[in-house]
Design a protein around this motif. Structure first.
Motif, PDB file in Angstrom:
ATOM      1  N   LEU A 140     -16.640 115.386  84.337  1.00  0.00           N
ATOM      2  CA  LEU A 140     -17.677 116.374  84.616  1.00  0.00           C
ATOM      3  C   LEU A 140     -18.149 116.266  86.066  1.00  0.00           C
ATOM      4  O   LEU A 140     -18.408 117.276  86.728  1.00  0.00           O
ATOM      5  CB  LEU A 140     -18.861 116.182  83.664  1.00  0.00           C
ATOM      6  N   MET A 141     -18.235 115.040  86.560  1.00  0.00           N
ATOM      7  CA  MET A 141     -18.643 114.813  87.937  1.00  0.00           C
ATOM      8  C   MET A 141     -17.603 115.375  88.909  1.00  0.00           C
ATOM      9  O   MET A 141     -17.953 116.024  89.904  1.00  0.00           O
ATOM     10  CB  MET A 141     -18.834 113.308  88.174  1.00  0.00           C
ATOM     11  N   VAL A 142     -16.323 115.139  88.621  1.00  0.00           N
ATOM     12  CA  VAL A 142     -15.259 115.612  89.508  1.00  0.00           C
ATOM     13  C   VAL A 142     -15.248 117.141  89.576  1.00  0.00           C
ATOM     14  O   VAL A 142     -15.102 117.735  90.657  1.00  0.00           O
ATOM     15  CB  VAL A 142     -13.889 115.071  89.036  1.00  0.00           C
ATOM     16  N   VAL A 143     -15.412 117.799  88.427  1.00  0.00           N
ATOM     17  CA  VAL A 143     -15.474 119.268  88.402  1.00  0.00           C
ATOM     18  C   VAL A 143     -16.693 119.757  89.172  1.00  0.00           C
ATOM     19  O   VAL A 143     -16.633 120.757  89.910  1.00  0.00           O
ATOM     20  CB  VAL A 143     -15.497 119.779  86.951  1.00  0.00           C
ATOM     21  N   GLU A 144     -17.773 119.056  89.027  1.00  0.00           N
ATOM     22  CA  GLU A 144     -19.030 119.445  89.677  1.00  0.00           C
ATOM     23  C   GLU A 144     -18.900 119.457  91.195  1.00  0.00           C
ATOM     24  O   GLU A 144     -19.504 120.302  91.872  1.00  0.00           O
ATOM     25  CB  GLU A 144     -20.126 118.467  89.236  1.00  0.00           C
TER      26      GLU A 144
END
Length: 306
Positions: A202-206
């Motif tokens: 989720l962090m990488v997509v964010e």
């Protein structure tokens, strides 16, 4: 009976400590979210907390963990630490601390419902009255703001905060249920471990949509340390420990201390003024907590955690 009463006192103290710590989290997270997007801040928070929790849990729990244990950690980590806290961060970013305080304070009502459905806890008149009284106190403290500002962004933020309240209630009941077989410290460490793993994608997509900046600010890293060590490793453990010692429905009332402590810290740290409504509402909340923590006439014993 004295031993049960002693365990209840420890549970109330732990729950009050957790709620008090979270009272200061809104101010800290609001500042940190100006520089770090929600799931990136969440990942930093969990990795920092894990550095504190893992050595302590490994020292306490010597036996090998089973697949059932990991399913417990995974479910609590997903429901409570990824979904609930993630929605809380998103809601805080899109809405306001004012809305966040009053909406997330709905959790105890949902805790009573889930505790009745999942744990078979009785919906006693005292529990219902204490939650209702504390809800009135929170409304008085926060204020009844009828001004509609911010448009759709605030609405989306408020919906996220409602989701955070519901899922946090579910987490609280799950922690109570599983504390009969596992230490609250081990549950917290295991759940944070899986939460860190699930937060990573989720962090990488964010990062593709929201940039990270301000990492050269020492105050920002101080905020991250507070969120990780104090508000996660410390407060999550205190909350799970407290719920292992008292009924979830009774312990839920202590959640209402959060906006009171937050308002006090806003006065001390930010110089915000405290109105008459704060003292009236704060008194009502403290009365509700007192009612919830009075010794019960029931002979039902409370499970003792390891």
């Amino acid at each position: 009976m004295p031993q049960t009463r002693h365990h209840s006192l420890l549970g109330y103290t732990a729950l009050a400590a957790a709620a008090s710590i979270w009272g200061g989290m809104y101010v800290v997270s609001k500042y940190a979210l100006d520089f770090i997007p929600p799931f990136t801040l969440l990942w930093l928070r969990y990795v920092t907390a894990l550095c504190v929790l893992y050595p302590l849990a490994a020292r306490l729990h010597k036996a090998p963990l089973t697949r059932a244990d990991h399913r417990i950690f995974l479910s609590i980590g997903l429901v409570g630490y990824v979904v609930s806290v993630g929605l809380q961060f998103i809601g805080t970013r899109l809405s306001s601390a004012h809305n966040g305080a009053i909406i997330t304070s709905a959790s105890p009502a949902f805790i009573l419902l889930f505790a009745w459905l999942m744990l078979g806890e009785r919906l006693t008149t005292r529990k219902l009255c204490s939650v209702l009284l504390a809800t009135v106190g929170v409304i008085i403290v926060v204020g009844w703001d009828s001004a509609a500002t911010g448009g759709g962004g605030v609405l989306l933020g408020n919906l996220a905060l409602i989701g955070a309240a519901v899922t946090w209630a579910l987490l609280s009941v799950m922690a109570r249920k599983f504390s009969a077989s596992l230490s609250p410290l081990v549950i917290t460490a295991g759940a944070v471990f899986w939460a860190a793993i699930m937060t990573t994608p989720l962090m990488v997509v964010e990062w593709r949509f929201i940039p990270v900046h301000g990492l050269d600010r020492p105050l920002l890293w101080t905020a991250v340390l507070y969120l990780g060590v104090v508000a996660t490793a410390g407060a999550f453990y205190f909350w799970n420990k407290g719920l292992s010692l008292v009924e979830a429905g009774t312990g839920s009332v202590f959640f209402f201390l959060q906006p009171v402590v937050g308002a006090l810290l806003g006065w001390l740290v930010l110089g915000e003024q405290l109105t008459t409504s704060f003292f009236i509402g704060g008194g009502v909340i403290l009365l509700a907590v007192l009612i919830a923590s009075l010794p019960s006439r029931s002979r039902n014993s409370t499970p003792v955690s390891k």
